[in-house]
Design a protein around this motif. Sequence first.
Motif, PDB file in Angstrom:
ATOM      1  N   VAL A 184       1.742   0.190  -4.494  1.00  0.00           N
ATOM      2  CA  VAL A 184       0.345   0.126  -4.922  1.00  0.00           C
ATOM      3  C   VAL A 184       0.213   0.488  -6.402  1.00  0.00           C
ATOM      4  O   VAL A 184      -0.720   0.047  -7.080  1.00  0.00           O
ATOM      5  CB  VAL A 184      -0.549   1.025  -4.043  1.00  0.00           C
ATOM      6  CG1 VAL A 184      -0.513   2.475  -4.469  1.00  0.00           C
ATOM      7  CG2 VAL A 184      -1.984   0.518  -4.030  1.00  0.00           C
ATOM      8  N   THR A 185       1.153   1.261  -6.915  1.00  0.00           N
ATOM      9  CA  THR A 185       1.172   1.565  -8.345  1.00  0.00           C
ATOM     10  C   THR A 185       1.657   0.366  -9.145  1.00  0.00           C
ATOM     11  O   THR A 185       1.121   0.056 -10.215  1.00  0.00           O
ATOM     12  CB  THR A 185       2.053   2.799  -8.625  1.00  0.00           C
ATOM     13  OG1 THR A 185       1.576   3.900  -7.852  1.00  0.00           O
ATOM     14  CG2 THR A 185       2.028   3.181 -10.096  1.00  0.00           C
ATOM     15  N   VAL A 186       2.654  -0.323  -8.631  1.00  0.00           N
ATOM     16  CA  VAL A 186       3.141  -1.527  -9.300  1.00  0.00           C
ATOM     17  C   VAL A 186       2.084  -2.632  -9.245  1.00  0.00           C
ATOM     18  O   VAL A 186       1.916  -3.397 -10.193  1.00  0.00           O
ATOM     19  CB  VAL A 186       4.475  -1.994  -8.675  1.00  0.00           C
ATOM     20  CG1 VAL A 186       4.916  -3.330  -9.264  1.00  0.00           C
ATOM     21  CG2 VAL A 186       5.556  -0.946  -8.900  1.00  0.00           C
ATOM     22  N   GLY A 187       1.345  -2.716  -8.152  1.00  0.00           N
ATOM     23  CA  GLY A 187       0.227  -3.640  -8.087  1.00  0.00           C
ATOM     24  C   GLY A 187      -0.798  -3.285  -9.153  1.00  0.00           C
ATOM     25  O   GLY A 187      -1.094  -2.113  -9.392  1.00  0.00           O
ATOM     26  N   GLY A 188      -1.353  -4.275  -9.810  1.00  0.00           N
ATOM     27  CA  GLY A 188      -2.183  -4.019 -10.976  1.00  0.00           C
ATOM     28  C   GLY A 188      -3.660  -3.894 -10.674  1.00  0.00           C
ATOM     29  O   GLY A 188      -4.494  -4.486 -11.378  1.00  0.00           O
ATOM     30  N   GLN A 189      -4.021  -3.123  -9.641  1.00  0.00           N
ATOM     31  CA  GLN A 189      -5.431  -2.938  -9.297  1.00  0.00           C
ATOM     32  C   GLN A 189      -5.701  -1.447  -9.093  1.00  0.00           C
ATOM     33  O   GLN A 189      -5.344  -0.871  -8.063  1.00  0.00           O
ATOM     34  CB  GLN A 189      -5.790  -3.735  -8.042  1.00  0.00           C
ATOM     35  CG  GLN A 189      -5.537  -5.240  -8.198  1.00  0.00           C
ATOM     36  CD  GLN A 189      -6.096  -6.050  -7.048  1.00  0.00           C
ATOM     37  OE1 GLN A 189      -7.255  -5.935  -6.695  1.00  0.00           O
ATOM     38  NE2 GLN A 189      -5.255  -6.904  -6.469  1.00  0.00           N
ATOM     39  N   ARG A 215       0.797  -1.227   0.000  1.00  0.00           N
ATOM     40  CA  ARG A 215       0.000   0.000   0.000  1.00  0.00           C
ATOM     41  C   ARG A 215       0.829   1.277   0.000  1.00  0.00           C
ATOM     42  O   ARG A 215       0.259   2.359   0.109  1.00  0.00           O
ATOM     43  CB  ARG A 215      -0.923   0.001   1.219  1.00  0.00           C
ATOM     44  CG  ARG A 215      -1.946  -1.124   1.230  1.00  0.00           C
ATOM     45  CD  ARG A 215      -3.114  -0.839   0.324  1.00  0.00           C
ATOM     46  NE  ARG A 215      -4.222  -1.739   0.600  1.00  0.00           N
ATOM     47  CZ  ARG A 215      -5.465  -1.546   0.194  1.00  0.00           C
ATOM     48  NH1 ARG A 215      -5.764  -0.481  -0.513  1.00  0.00           N
ATOM     49  NH2 ARG A 215      -6.420  -2.418   0.483  1.00  0.00           N
ATOM     50  N   THR A 216       2.151   1.188  -0.066  1.00  0.00           N
ATOM     51  CA  THR A 216       2.907   2.415  -0.299  1.00  0.00           C
ATOM     52  C   THR A 216       2.601   2.898  -1.717  1.00  0.00           C
ATOM     53  O   THR A 216       2.104   2.123  -2.543  1.00  0.00           O
ATOM     54  CB  THR A 216       4.416   2.199  -0.146  1.00  0.00           C
ATOM     55  OG1 THR A 216       4.884   1.376  -1.244  1.00  0.00           O
ATOM     56  CG2 THR A 216       4.761   1.516   1.171  1.00  0.00           C
TER      57      THR A 216
END
Length: 404
Positions: A148-153, A143-144
């Motif tokens: 969170v940007t690298v996470g694809g949601q 959630r940093t």
Amino acid sequence: MTNKLSVTRATFDDVMVPNYNPAQMIPVKGEGSRVWDQAGTEYVDFAGGIAVNCLGHCHPAMVQALTEQGNKLWHLSNVFTNEPALRLAQKLTDATFADRVYFANSGAEANEAALKLARRWALDKFGPEKDQIIAFNKGFHGRTFFTVTVGGQAAYSDGFGPKPGAIEHVDYNNLAALEALMSDKTCAIMMEPLQGEGGVISPDAEFVKGVRELCDKYNALLIFDEVQTGFGRTGSLYAYQQLGVTPDILASAKSLGGGFPIGAMLTTAEIAAHLKPGTHGSTYGGNPLACAVAEAVFDVVNTDDVLAGVKQREQLFKTTLQQINEKYGVFQDIRGQGLLLGAELTEKFDGKARDFLNAAAAEGVMVLVAGPSVIRFTPSLIIPEQDILEGLARFERAVAKLAG
């Protein structure tokens, strides 16, 4: 003496930031795979603190390690090192591909360190143009703002202003799409070796090997986010050990501390050398309390009995869930590996995973969701067989009520 206030679920709404919507009951005690709330109601725990409580609640080895270290030394900062951190790092490097360890406080922090290291490595070796990071849709990495940007949601990353740049996404298990996106500008690929939050999705064997080959072709680092899959969750210490593919950087957390907050980034000596003194840090990362507990967890989990037991429990879960499904026809797929399992609902119940979670809690069993249509099970790695059967009997009662 501490003045303990009387609190209820209503207190949450009065004093807490409303970014969570916790259950109405408040757990107050846990032992093994059972939990009791304020009213004394018992629950079988198939949630495991979201794949964290790998030895259940209040495991004697963890309690002993915490008590002993709590009477010695709590915190130093990284101006000094400490014995528990050094012992844990030595055990992690002895058991994995890695030569070096960086300790943090969570999976997000471990992933943040991995991403920063990859960018610094690429800058030092190839220059500023090599900055592209590729990850996968429906991934989750923390959630940093970076993770969170690298996470694809998008639901987790949108609405906070401009995002970190040079980050792109493709579909998981789509090697052709990944290959089309890669170039000499690619710095790193980050992936879960089994997607958790995205629906408990396993990778194709050819896909994982293809990702490794593409990283080698374009001088990019392969980062495995093993925050959820690591530390015995899939039946080996880390999931990569069953895939025939070795990452360059690995992030670990959740089960690593068995419930005590700790994260770790593992990598090779050559790559680690690019995080020189002052380039990254953490006030609490690698503190003696966390590392002492994690070492105790390691000593229990990294044994043939426990890791083989995970596979046995996987089969018991899958077989019993299939039997439930034969009666009620609510699942279109039961999947996953080890004790990271997902039951995807049929079209009739599409989007209603949380209804099943709530119904299960009402019957005395704690489960999770992985998206709107997948029920997730991440219990203790050493959950007794009788607790599995009792918990699934309670879960079946919940299914029966929803299935009508």
